[in-house]
Design an enzyme around this catalytic site. Sequence first.
Site, PDB file in Angstrom:
ATOM      1  CD  GLU A   1      -5.801   0.608   6.450  1.00 49.75           C
ATOM      2  OE1 GLU A   1      -4.716   0.558   7.023  1.00 49.75           O
ATOM      3  OE2 GLU A   1      -6.131   1.544   5.692  1.00 49.75           O
TER       4      GLU A   1
ATOM      5  CD  GLN B   1      -2.406   1.327   2.785  1.00 50.69           C
ATOM      6  OE1 GLN B   1      -1.866   0.805   3.754  1.00 50.69           O
ATOM      7  NE2 GLN B   1      -3.538   2.000   2.869  1.00 50.69           N
ATOM      8  N   GLY B   2       0.733   2.068  -1.019  1.00 54.98           N
ATOM      9  CA  GLY B   2       1.543   3.279  -1.131  1.00 54.98           C
ATOM     10  C   GLY B   2       0.719   4.538  -0.958  1.00 54.98           C
ATOM     11  CE1 TYR B   3      -3.900   4.037  -1.074  1.00 57.00           C
ATOM     12  CE2 TYR B   3      -5.204   4.547   0.862  1.00 57.00           C
ATOM     13  CZ  TYR B   3      -5.110   4.035  -0.405  1.00 57.00           C
ATOM     14  OH  TYR B   3      -6.223   3.532  -0.994  1.00 57.00           O
ATOM     15  CB  SER B   4       1.964   7.048   4.605  1.00 54.66           C
ATOM     16  OG  SER B   4       0.846   6.461   5.201  1.00 54.66           O
TER      17      SER B   4
ATOM     18  CB  SER C   1      -3.250   7.995  14.638  1.00 58.61           C
ATOM     19  OG  SER C   1      -3.996   9.182  14.830  1.00 58.61           O
ATOM     20  CG  ASN C   2      -5.807   4.258  18.519  1.00 53.02           C
ATOM     21  OD1 ASN C   2      -5.775   3.839  17.361  1.00 53.02           O
ATOM     22  ND2 ASN C   2      -5.810   3.459  19.571  1.00 53.02           N
ATOM     23  CD  GLU C   3      -3.369  10.054  19.069  1.00 46.13           C
ATOM     24  OE1 GLU C   3      -2.959   9.540  18.009  1.00 46.13           O
ATOM     25  OE2 GLU C   3      -3.081   9.606  20.198  1.00 46.13           O
TER      26      GLU C   3
HETATM   27  C1  LIG Z   1       4.408  -0.039  11.243  1.00 44.75           C
HETATM   28  C2  LIG Z   1       3.674   0.858  10.289  1.00 44.75           C
HETATM   29  C3  LIG Z   1       3.194   0.340   9.109  1.00 44.75           C
HETATM   30  C4  LIG Z   1       2.540   1.156   8.187  1.00 44.75           C
HETATM   31  N1  LIG Z   1       2.160   0.639   6.985  1.00 44.75           N
HETATM   32  C5  LIG Z   1       1.706   1.475   6.014  1.00 44.75           C
HETATM   33  C6  LIG Z   1       1.497   1.015   4.680  1.00 44.75           C
HETATM   34  O1  LIG Z   1       1.684  -0.164   4.377  1.00 44.75           O
HETATM   35  N2  LIG Z   1       1.113   1.894   3.751  1.00 44.75           N
HETATM   36  C7  LIG Z   1       0.894   3.211   4.037  1.00 44.75           C
HETATM   37  O2  LIG Z   1       0.531   3.967   3.143  1.00 44.75           O
HETATM   38  N3  LIG Z   1       1.079   3.683   5.293  1.00 44.75           N
HETATM   39  C8  LIG Z   1       1.483   2.847   6.276  1.00 44.75           C
HETATM   40  N4  LIG Z   1       1.722   3.336   7.546  1.00 44.75           N
HETATM   41  C9  LIG Z   1       1.602   4.768   7.779  1.00 44.75           C
HETATM   42  C10 LIG Z   1       0.528   5.163   8.768  1.00 44.75           C
HETATM   43  O3  LIG Z   1      -0.700   5.128   8.160  1.00 44.75           O
HETATM   44  C11 LIG Z   1       0.906   6.550   9.318  1.00 44.75           C
HETATM   45  O4  LIG Z   1       1.980   6.347  10.203  1.00 44.75           O
HETATM   46  C12 LIG Z   1      -0.221   7.224  10.023  1.00 44.75           C
HETATM   47  O5  LIG Z   1      -1.143   7.678   9.104  1.00 44.75           O
HETATM   48  C13 LIG Z   1       0.250   8.402  10.880  1.00 44.75           C
HETATM   49  O6  LIG Z   1       1.002   9.288  10.111  1.00 44.75           O
HETATM   50  P1  LIG Z   1       2.426   9.801  10.595  1.00 44.75           P
HETATM   51  O7  LIG Z   1       3.203   8.636  11.003  1.00 44.75           O
HETATM   52  O8  LIG Z   1       2.970  10.666   9.557  1.00 44.75           O
HETATM   53  O9  LIG Z   1       2.105  10.637  11.907  1.00 44.75           O
HETATM   54  P2  LIG Z   1       1.527  12.132  11.944  1.00 44.75           P
HETATM   55  O10 LIG Z   1       0.373  12.231  11.067  1.00 44.75           O
HETATM   56  O11 LIG Z   1       2.632  13.084  11.801  1.00 44.75           O
HETATM   57  O12 LIG Z   1       0.985  12.160  13.436  1.00 44.75           O
HETATM   58  C14 LIG Z   1       1.814  12.396  14.563  1.00 44.75           C
HETATM   59  C15 LIG Z   1       0.918  12.445  15.786  1.00 44.75           C
HETATM   60  O13 LIG Z   1      -0.010  13.511  15.671  1.00 44.75           O
HETATM   61  C16 LIG Z   1      -1.331  13.034  15.852  1.00 44.75           C
HETATM   62  N5  LIG Z   1      -2.260  13.829  15.071  1.00 44.75           N
HETATM   63  C17 LIG Z   1      -2.201  14.100  13.758  1.00 44.75           C
HETATM   64  N6  LIG Z   1      -3.248  14.857  13.397  1.00 44.75           N
HETATM   65  C18 LIG Z   1      -3.996  15.058  14.502  1.00 44.75           C
HETATM   66  C19 LIG Z   1      -5.191  15.761  14.785  1.00 44.75           C
HETATM   67  N7  LIG Z   1      -5.847  16.405  13.837  1.00 44.75           N
HETATM   68  N8  LIG Z   1      -5.660  15.746  16.050  1.00 44.75           N
HETATM   69  C20 LIG Z   1      -5.003  15.092  17.046  1.00 44.75           C
HETATM   70  N9  LIG Z   1      -3.853  14.422  16.829  1.00 44.75           N
HETATM   71  C21 LIG Z   1      -3.361  14.409  15.583  1.00 44.75           C
HETATM   72  C22 LIG Z   1      -1.257  11.616  15.389  1.00 44.75           C
HETATM   73  O14 LIG Z   1      -2.317  10.843  15.893  1.00 44.75           O
HETATM   74  C23 LIG Z   1       0.077  11.182  15.940  1.00 44.75           C
HETATM   75  O15 LIG Z   1      -0.043  10.872  17.286  1.00 44.75           O
HETATM   76  C24 LIG Z   1       2.334   2.524   8.494  1.00 44.75           C
HETATM   77  C25 LIG Z   1       2.792   3.037   9.716  1.00 44.75           C
HETATM   78  C26 LIG Z   1       3.452   2.220  10.618  1.00 44.75           C
HETATM   79  C27 LIG Z   1       3.943   2.804  11.908  1.00 44.75           C
END
Ligand SMILES: Cc1cc2nc3c(=O)[nH]c(=O)nc-3n(C[C@H](O)[C@H](O)[C@H](O)COP(=O)(O)OP(=O)(O)OC[C@H]3O[C@@H](n4cnc5c(N)ncnc54)[C@H](O)[C@@H]3O)c2cc1C
Lengths: 377, 399
Positions: B244, B126-129, B384-386
């Site tokens: 998902e 999955q290439g989203y993030s 994320s849980n937030e």
């Molecule tokens: C082990 C692992 C596997 C993954 N696999 C995939 C994958 O296969 N494909 C893919 O595309 N992605 C994948 N992801 C990415 C995942 O979806 C992102 O990590 C996730 O969306 C959070 O983004 P970020 O890590 O950039 O954190 P950020 O978005 O930078 O968030 C940092 C913190 O801020 C909080 N936050 C952000 N916005 C808000 C808000 N509005 N209000 C309150 N709190 C907030 C977040 O909850 C978090 O605690 C994976 C991540 C991990 C850790």
Amino acid sequence: MDFSYTEVQQMLQDQVQKFVHKSYDFDSRNSIVASEKGFSAEHWQLFAELGWLAVPFTEEDGGLGGSAVDLMVIMEEFGKANLVEPYLATAVLSGCLVAQLAEGETKEALLGGIIGGESQFACAYAEPGSRFNLASVTSSATTSGDQVTINGNKTAVENAPNADKLVVIARESGDRFASSGISAFLVDAGTEGISMRSYATVDGKRAAEVSFNNVVVPVNARLGAAGEALPALRVAVDRATLAVSAEAVGALEALLQKTVEYSKTRKQFGTPIGSFQALQHRMADMFVQCQMARSIVIMAAMSLDSADSAQQKTRAVSAAKSRVGKAIKLVGQEAIQIHGGIGMTEELDVGHLFKRVTALDLLFGDEEFHLQRFASL
Amino acid sequence: MNADFTSEELAFQQEVREFLATEFPADLKDKVDNNIRLTKDDMVRWQKILFAKGWAAPSWPEEYGGTGWTHTQRHIFATEMGLYGAPEPIPFGMKMVAPVIMAYGSEEQKQRFLPDILASNVWWCQGYSEPNAGSDLASLKTSAVRDGDHYVVNGSKTWNTLGQYADWIFCLVRTDNTAKKQEGISFLLIDMKTPGITVKPIVLLDGFPEVNEVFFDDVRVPAENLIGEENKGWTYAKVLLTHERTNIAGVPRSKRRLDALKRLAEETEDGFGKTMADNPSIQQRIAEMEIELQALEYSELRSLAALSVGKAPGPESSILKIVGTELAQAMDEMFLELSGYSSLPFVPEQFEAEFEGERLGPGSTNAAALTYFNNRKLSIFGGSNEIQRNIICKAVLGL
Ligand SMILES: Cc1cc2nc3c(=O)[nH]c(=O)nc-3n(C[C@H](O)[C@H](O)[C@H](O)COP(=O)(O)OP(=O)(O)OC[C@H]3O[C@@H](n4cnc5c(N)ncnc54)[C@H](O)[C@@H]3O)c2cc1C
């Protein structure tokens, strides 16, 4: 009442901070962790020169005074830097045992070796089934003539792979849980019959599972009186427990500071994530936890330096360790959570600090163990 | 109101149990029971067994090779798999990209991609993030510029789970910079072997490169790999995100782990002549987890019942995500606590099948710290849980 640092404490803090600033950034730490020995012999010499290895010892023993508050100050700074040098194993835990139990020239030579930075020690006390009960000892020591034969298995012996000398806790008499009958022996790490399964720990230190298979040492390898080492072991472990609690305070502070910093720079939805109140309150809670942890560690350090009874001191140490354990979970987990994905990686220091505090939570008894010990005293 | 299975459902449950007992390979069962990591080949082998049985894709419609099961049957199947320790198929192909292809792909795309997903011939990731687009996914920047019958893709994706194994990646890419951020995104399928793609592993705290950063440098992708219409990718992806989030509660897995926790407590000496299972505080905390798990299970059943009468998965999936992941993490904490000093060694390689040295015993306790570290991801990914709490605030509470 006075919570300010003495000149010596201030100096210690400044020295460690300067050292860390100059020589112990994240990359340098990583290369030390990856090196063969897993610590820097060069840094160790510097620690000796600066007198840091003398901090845990009284002036009588050639040290800087041996105050628990001094130890707290230095450990906290080590915690911030996530230092991997075996200060705790050598200078605090083994050192404190040797200082209590050894005598005369032996003591002078052993402490001289520690303070001068020439020797590395490990204290082999915990066993696979002992959990955190120091009196649970099944390793045996049998005396015959002027020789003692040691048998048994020790677990998670920090610094064992690099130690020249091991302080080995073994039972000479009594059943598995008896408080009397436990002795300490000073054993050269290379003695025949010792085998080690060495490994790195989750927090980047070195340790080993050590087994003793008919290890023969002379009777004068026994430190102190036969069968009476447990009280000294308890004191040494309490001091080491205070030390790791202080180390955790430093590491938690670093986690908090790095998380707050990150939340100010990381932008999502066009704004720094630190502007979300959901995260602000959580960081405020992290701050509260850090402060509570610091307060209770100061309380315990002061108790160790006071005229409190042995029981009061032990109670203070357990209060600190269990309260710090609670802070460790909250602050550690939130630091990763607020960093998001990047906090999950080996690439950032935050993850390594998280692993360090997780290990510190366990060392010498976890939150639960110390809570129950506190309640029982 | 009742939560009983019908006699047909009970018979089906029995069938699944028998199938697992005979068909889930013993060597894989052994690995799962001993925390040895399954290799790509292991996972593919198991998925092909499911495929041969016709059970590879319980959530797919029958016309594409799905099972045609009811929601309850699917629930029974997932439960039995989890309880037995049989891994669910890797979700990226089966549960993530396939539903999008079915809903928005062309007939040709369906024929080209779906059979290989079903048969586990092709591994998807999955290439989203992106490094700067995590929670705020819609701000993604990886660009796809049309050039004749190709798109030229530039940028980078990150956190791609098991991308090192992948043959194909499904991506959200920016095709319009001028529109509102959600409206300039397209859904593109990319062959990982295309020139210009580099995969850089990212090692997580447990020492395993579970995720990757994938770089795109002038990668030429045939325009026929675009799903649906240009600039509609965000809408498609949102559908996928709901998929998902279903089954994210992880009830069966948590049940299995709760049993393991109880066993571990019974096997762990407390150092004073008893075991940790005799410790009232441990008993109480395990009981709390068990109760939470029951509440979670019934929350899941309630949402299942709603699905069965045709309601779309709604914000209740946020409850399941939050509680399911936080409960799993609480269990990790307990495993770690019970494991004591056994969890201290950092020897990730001993959990790989090819490891030949002496494993530090006793089994699961050595993995406790690594699992604790790794499972911090549960509250970060999949929304994320937030973000889940934000969804509840907006969609349910009207805040
Ligand atoms: C082990 C692992 C596997 C993954 N696999 C995939 C994958 O296969 N494909 C893919 O595309 N992605 C994948 N992801 C990415 C995942 O979806 C992102 O990590 C996730 O969306 C959070 O983004 P970020 O890590 O950039 O954190 P950020 O978005 O930078 O968030 C940092 C913190 O801020 C909080 N936050 C952000 N916005 C808000 C808000 N509005 N209000 C309150 N709190 C907030 C977040 O909850 C978090 O605690 C994976 C991540 C991990 C850790």
